[in-house]
Design a protein around this motif. Structure first.
Motif, PDB file in Angstrom:
ATOM      1  N   THR A  90      31.076  34.307  37.171  1.00 26.36           N
ATOM      2  CA  THR A  90      31.711  35.296  36.295  1.00 26.36           C
ATOM      3  C   THR A  90      31.771  36.693  36.905  1.00 26.36           C
ATOM      4  O   THR A  90      32.437  37.563  36.358  1.00 26.36           O
ATOM      5  CB  THR A  90      30.971  35.390  34.946  1.00 26.36           C
ATOM      6  OG1 THR A  90      29.641  35.870  35.177  1.00 26.36           O
ATOM      7  CG2 THR A  90      30.927  34.050  34.240  1.00 26.36           C
ATOM      8  N   LEU A  91      31.095  36.899  38.029  1.00 21.91           N
ATOM      9  CA  LEU A  91      31.049  38.252  38.606  1.00 21.91           C
ATOM     10  C   LEU A  91      32.432  38.814  38.925  1.00 21.91           C
ATOM     11  O   LEU A  91      32.693  39.994  38.711  1.00 21.91           O
ATOM     12  CB  LEU A  91      30.189  38.275  39.865  1.00 21.91           C
ATOM     13  CG  LEU A  91      28.705  38.459  39.634  1.00 21.91           C
ATOM     14  CD1 LEU A  91      27.947  38.304  40.938  1.00 21.91           C
ATOM     15  CD2 LEU A  91      28.404  39.798  39.000  1.00 21.91           C
ATOM     16  N   GLY A  92      33.308  37.986  39.445  1.00 23.28           N
ATOM     17  CA  GLY A  92      34.662  38.452  39.754  1.00 23.28           C
ATOM     18  C   GLY A  92      35.383  38.899  38.500  1.00 23.28           C
ATOM     19  O   GLY A  92      35.993  39.975  38.465  1.00 23.28           O
ATOM     20  N   ALA A  93      35.295  38.099  37.447  1.00 21.21           N
ATOM     21  CA  ALA A  93      35.968  38.437  36.194  1.00 21.21           C
ATOM     22  C   ALA A  93      35.403  39.709  35.580  1.00 21.21           C
ATOM     23  O   ALA A  93      36.155  40.561  35.091  1.00 21.21           O
ATOM     24  CB  ALA A  93      35.845  37.270  35.209  1.00 21.21           C
ATOM     25  N   VAL A  94      34.081  39.857  35.618  1.00 22.22           N
ATOM     26  CA  VAL A  94      33.450  41.058  35.061  1.00 22.22           C
ATOM     27  C   VAL A  94      33.898  42.300  35.828  1.00 22.22           C
ATOM     28  O   VAL A  94      34.240  43.325  35.226  1.00 22.22           O
ATOM     29  CB  VAL A  94      31.914  40.929  35.071  1.00 22.22           C
ATOM     30  CG1 VAL A  94      31.245  42.257  34.749  1.00 22.22           C
ATOM     31  CG2 VAL A  94      31.467  39.858  34.099  1.00 22.22           C
ATOM     32  N   GLY A  99      37.530  47.165  35.849  1.00 25.46           N
ATOM     33  CA  GLY A  99      38.457  47.968  36.637  1.00 25.46           C
ATOM     34  C   GLY A  99      37.910  48.385  37.991  1.00 25.46           C
ATOM     35  O   GLY A  99      38.311  49.405  38.552  1.00 25.46           O
ATOM     36  N   VAL A 100      37.009  47.603  38.530  1.00 24.02           N
ATOM     37  CA  VAL A 100      36.412  47.914  39.833  1.00 24.02           C
ATOM     38  C   VAL A 100      37.469  47.757  40.922  1.00 24.02           C
ATOM     39  O   VAL A 100      38.200  46.766  40.960  1.00 24.02           O
ATOM     40  CB  VAL A 100      35.200  46.992  40.112  1.00 24.02           C
ATOM     41  CG1 VAL A 100      34.658  47.214  41.510  1.00 24.02           C
ATOM     42  CG2 VAL A 100      34.117  47.222  39.064  1.00 24.02           C
ATOM     43  N   LYS A 145      36.413  38.477  46.739  1.00 24.86           N
ATOM     44  CA  LYS A 145      37.070  37.175  46.800  1.00 24.86           C
ATOM     45  C   LYS A 145      37.135  36.554  45.404  1.00 24.86           C
ATOM     46  O   LYS A 145      38.154  35.991  45.008  1.00 24.86           O
ATOM     47  CB  LYS A 145      36.306  36.263  47.766  1.00 24.86           C
ATOM     48  CG  LYS A 145      36.968  34.957  48.046  1.00 24.86           C
ATOM     49  CD  LYS A 145      36.186  34.185  49.103  1.00 24.86           C
ATOM     50  CE  LYS A 145      36.828  32.848  49.384  1.00 24.86           C
ATOM     51  NZ  LYS A 145      36.076  32.076  50.380  1.00 24.86           N
ATOM     52  N   ALA A 146      36.056  36.676  44.639  1.00 23.57           N
ATOM     53  CA  ALA A 146      36.011  36.138  43.282  1.00 23.57           C
ATOM     54  C   ALA A 146      36.927  36.920  42.330  1.00 23.57           C
ATOM     55  O   ALA A 146      37.347  36.391  41.297  1.00 23.57           O
ATOM     56  CB  ALA A 146      34.582  36.140  42.761  1.00 23.57           C
ATOM     57  N   MET A 147      37.231  38.145  42.688  1.00 24.98           N
ATOM     58  CA  MET A 147      38.103  38.984  41.854  1.00 24.98           C
ATOM     59  C   MET A 147      39.563  38.589  42.012  1.00 24.98           C
ATOM     60  O   MET A 147      40.376  38.875  41.125  1.00 24.98           O
ATOM     61  CB  MET A 147      37.932  40.464  42.191  1.00 24.98           C
ATOM     62  CG  MET A 147      36.602  41.034  41.751  1.00 24.98           C
ATOM     63  SD  MET A 147      36.329  42.729  42.353  1.00 24.98           S
ATOM     64  CE  MET A 147      37.568  43.637  41.431  1.00 24.98           C
ATOM     65  N   ASN A 148      39.915  37.969  43.103  1.00 24.59           N
ATOM     66  CA  ASN A 148      41.327  37.602  43.374  1.00 24.59           C
ATOM     67  C   ASN A 148      41.695  36.255  42.803  1.00 24.59           C
ATOM     68  O   ASN A 148      40.975  35.416  42.513  1.00 24.59           O
ATOM     69  CB  ASN A 148      41.598  37.631  44.866  1.00 24.59           C
ATOM     70  CG  ASN A 148      41.512  39.036  45.425  1.00 24.59           C
ATOM     71  OD1 ASN A 148      41.827  40.001  44.732  1.00 24.59           O
ATOM     72  ND2 ASN A 148      41.092  39.157  46.648  1.00 24.59           N
TER      73      ASN A 148
END
Length: 148
Positions: A90-94, A99-100, A145-148
């Motif tokens: 969930t770190l990417g989604a958080v 808005g990081v 990477k998890a954010m994309n």
């Protein structure tokens, strides 16, 4: 170039020193973040409604411990596997939700290094700095990477 056993040991020993005075160093960490990026205050629920970094806030302490702990875990992963894989999907989604963006990662990195420098005092060295930087950078790559 891999992450060495010596680098992992440096991160681990300074992580242990950090935990010895977690409340103090947590406040210091967020103070450094807000000095560099005051607008980041709104990204943290425990800072939103405060004019300053709150002392003794359990949420602040827990979040700081998680950040430093994840960097420490990144050091272990870099040493063992040469790459950081997130344990928390969930770190990417958080981070997206908050808005990081790339500059935020640099602010946190700088605050983390300044905090560790305070933690270790006269034991601070280029080697220690590089160890934490490398571990943090590995973690940041995994989060992005998890954010994309």
């Amino acid at each position: 170039m891999g992450f060495s056993q010596g680098q992992e040991a440096l991160v681990n020993s300074s992580w242990e020193a950090y935990k010895q005075n977690l409340p103090h160093y947590s406040v210091l960490f967020y103070t450094f973040i807000l000095e560099k990026a005051p607008a980041a205050k709104g990204m943290f629920s425990f800072l939103k409604d405060s004019n300053e970094v709150p002392q003794g806030n359990p949420s602040l302490n827990a979040h700081a411990e998680k950040v430093f702990g994840m960097v420490r875990d990144a050091a272990v992963q870099l040493r063992a596997n040469g790459v950081v894989v997130l344990g928390d999907a969930t770190l990417g989604a958080v981070h997206n939700q908050k808005g990081v963006v790339d500059p935020h990662f640099l602010v946190v990195k700088e605050a983390l290094l300044k905090t560790i420098k305070e933690v270790v005092g006269d034991k601070w060295s280029d080697e220690l700095s590089v160890a934490w930087e490398t571990a943090y950078d590995g973690l940041a790559v995994a989060i992005k990477k998890a954010m994309n």
